[in-house]
Design a protein around this motif. Structure first.
Motif, mmCIF file in Angstrom:
data_model
loop_
_atom_site.group_PDB
_atom_site.id
_atom_site.type_symbol
_atom_site.label_atom_id
_atom_site.label_comp_id
_atom_site.label_asym_id
_atom_site.label_seq_id
_atom_site.Cartn_x
_atom_site.Cartn_y
_atom_site.Cartn_z
ATOM 1 N N LEU A 223 -28.192 96.365 -9.089
ATOM 2 C CA LEU A 223 -27.194 96.029 -10.088
ATOM 3 C C LEU A 223 -26.901 94.532 -10.120
ATOM 4 O O LEU A 223 -27.200 93.788 -9.203
ATOM 5 N N PRO A 229 -25.698 101.538 -13.263
ATOM 6 C CA PRO A 229 -26.656 102.645 -13.156
ATOM 7 C C PRO A 229 -26.583 103.599 -14.342
ATOM 8 O O PRO A 229 -27.568 104.221 -14.701
ATOM 9 N N GLY A 557 -23.618 100.257 -6.728
ATOM 10 C CA GLY A 557 -23.802 101.505 -7.447
ATOM 11 C C GLY A 557 -22.818 102.581 -7.028
ATOM 12 O O GLY A 557 -23.041 103.765 -7.276
#
Length: 586
Positions: A223, A229, A557
């Motif tokens: 990320l 995500p 995430g």
């Protein structure tokens, strides 16, 4: 009823009315025999007044209110003596004659105000409190309004909104899939879609002509500020179109949104730039063209001086920073440290300073004559007062490093104003990119992208030079959307799979339904997908897409509010016929 007005709608014309409001206590202030309470809801803030002399018991009750208490009040709208021009309700206040505490609140872990004292981690942990902040809520209100306007625009262009499945099969290429085990089919898994790509193509085969969907997509990627995500795409597809048709439709949609949201009108067509030009001029396939500072190749001017740094380099490139000749040694050292950071990876930085009197100084004076240094500065179009910055090495790698340096200089010089927008289309992407590690081609976009018809003969002779009928919309260095004309011929699609290393049997197993559909009269088609999160983030002037998503993940995430992902019970694993075996990373 709990309320007959919101905390954002009372004005001078309501003076003399008896009203009922409900909301959260923003703050309280005790001044002599008066207590003032700011009551907040989604719509705004209204000041409440409790008077010790009029009703001592009620005033004492108001003194026990804390931040974020949920209350209901009844009272009379009165003109405010000291008006507050910073809020729409600042001309009035409510003289309260009834107070009901609907729910008390613990002291919040951070202040529920626009300029909060809460850091990112704690705000994400208590996201339901963070969403009470007016500026965060405004981002989601903007997202809501943009989504409605997008649906309205696409409906007027005869697009039909169709939902596609979330549980699909895993496919190769692209990012990693998130997978979901199937209880009813032991040992088999669904995947969450990285995009609705194949389904929208099948809808075109089905004759839907124009499809769109504001779709949830999932990619198991590392990320960063503009990546989550799970994210949302404005996903679109059209039949009987060429590249120009798609570009025109969605350029007009973008112009419409700029006018609707920002009041900005673009009268001219967005400029276009080939992928090759973007890489050679700016070192990026999503260049920020709010400012100049293009790359200039200098390799031809560096030969014959026995300067091994340049002689061993495949590429030598420079940028001209206007008006920066007065940079101190410390500032240049800071730039050198910047390009040597591990995530950029340059080994050093060469500089040429053009003094106001026209004389030159550089870090390579002992290797090159004044005439040679001047030739480099002249090629970069440097004027008195300018600073030339030079990097060298392997071509594409160095161009990416020079891109980071250019953006850093643009930021330092104030050229990256969030209120200035510079859109463009990047076109003529390569169809394939070569990976040295696996020694094979990969699709630069995806395996369903149509090659430029002029380049189709090179699929057999030189596939690395084949251009794609693909296009990205880039604004201020951010790729807001991209798409392509799709392959609609089964034989060409099979050839594409073959070039990507898929056997006929494997292609049939993974994509048989698409190849079979192409046997039944597939029309020419193409489309595009915009990142809704990125688009809202840009219009809101945010540095990260997280603040325009209601419940985002952090950079690992993880949803720290609900503590996900998390382990599941052994009974669930047994039901799914799964066993966990965590291997140590090498």
């Amino acid at each position: 009823m709990f309320r007959n007005y919101t905390c954002g709608e009372l004005r001078q014309e309501h003076i003399g009315k008896n009203v009922t409001l409900a909301g959260w206590v923003q703050r309280t202030r005790k001044m002599g025999g008066m207590t003032f309470v700011d009551l907040r809801d989604r719509y705004g803030i209204t000041q409440l007044v409790f008077n010790q002399e009029v009703n001592a018991e009620l005033c004492e009750k108001s003194n026990k209110l804390g931040r974020e208490f949920v209350i209901q009040i009844k009272g009379l709208v009165s003109e405010r003596s000291s008006k507050n021009k910073n809020i729409p309700t600042g001309d009035i206040e409510i003289i309260v004659d009834e107070l009901n505490v609907l729910n008390s609140s613990e002291v919040p872990p951070f202040t529920i105000e626009e300029n909060t004292d809460g850091g990112d981690d704690i705000r994400m942990q208590y996201r339901y409190l963070d969403l009470r902040r007016s500026n965060v809520r405004a981002n989601l209100e903007l997202r809501h309004k943009m989504a409605i306007e997008i649906r309205k625009y696409l409906d007027e262009q005869h697009f039909m909104e169709v939902e596609t499945p979330i549980l699909i099969n895993s496919t190769p290429e692209g990012a990693r899939d998130f997978v979901v085990p199937s209880r009813m089919s032991p040992g088999e898994f669904y995947a969450l879609p990285q995009s609705p790509q194949l389904f929208k193509q099948l809808l075109m085969v089905s004759g839907f002509d124009r499809y769109f969907q504001i779709a949830k997509c999932f990619r198991d990627e590392d990320l960063r500020a503009d990546r989550q995500p799970e994210f949302t795409q404005i996903d679109c597809e059209m039949t009987f179109v060429e590249q120009e048709d798609v570009i025109n439709i969605f350029e007009n949609m973008t112009k419409h949104l700029f006018k609707f949201v920002k009041g900005i009108e673009f009268n001219d067509a967005f400029p276009r730039m080939t992928w090759e030009d973007a890489m050679n001029t700016y070192g990026s396939d999503k260049p920020d063209i709010r400012f100049g500072m293009p790359f200039v190749e200098l390799k031809d001017l560096t030969l014959g001086a026995n300067f091994s740094v340049f002689d061993s380099a495949d590429y030598v490139g420079g940028i001209c920073a206007e008006g920066c000749a007065n940079y101190t040694r410390k500032q240049i050292d800071q730039l050198t440290d910047f390009v040597k950071r591990p995530q950029i990876g340059a080994k050093g930085l060469i500089w040429i300073r053009v003094e106001e009197n026209g004389s030159l100084k550089s870090s390579i004076d002992k290797f090159y004559t004044p005439e040679q240094v001047k030739a480099m500065a002249d090629k970069c179009q440097a004027k008195p007062g300018d600073l030339v910055l030079v990097l060298c090495g392997e071509r594409r790698k160095t161009q990416k490093q020079l891109c980071e340096l250019r953006l850093e200089m643009g930021t330092r010089l104030g050229f990256r104003d969030k209120n200035v927008y510079a859109p463009l289309w990047v076109i003529d992407f390569p169809l394939f990119e070569w990976d040295d590690e696996t020694q094979r081609f990969y699709a630069m976009h995806h395996p369903f992208t149509m090659p430029n018809p002029e380049d189709v003969p090179m699929l057999d002779t030189d596939p690395g030079k084949v251009r794609a009928w693909a296009y990205d919309m880039v604004i201020n260095g951010v790729e807001l959307g991209g798409g392509s004309i799709r392959i609609h011929d089964g034989k060409l699609q099979q050839k594409m799979f073959s070039l990507l290393g898929l056997s006929q049997e494997e292609a049939q197993r993974k994509f048989g339904y698409l190849l079979n559909a192409f046997k039944y009269g597939a029309p020419p088609h193409g489309g595009l997908a915009f990142g809704l999160d990125r688009m809202v983030s840009m219009f809101a002037g945010l540095d990260s897409i997280r603040d325009c998503i209601a419940f985002p993940k952090n950079n690992s995430g993880r949803d720290v509010m609900i503590d996900a992902p998390s382990k599941i019970d052994d009974s669930q694993l047994d039901e799914l016929n799964l066993k966990i075996d965590i291997k140590e990373k090498k």
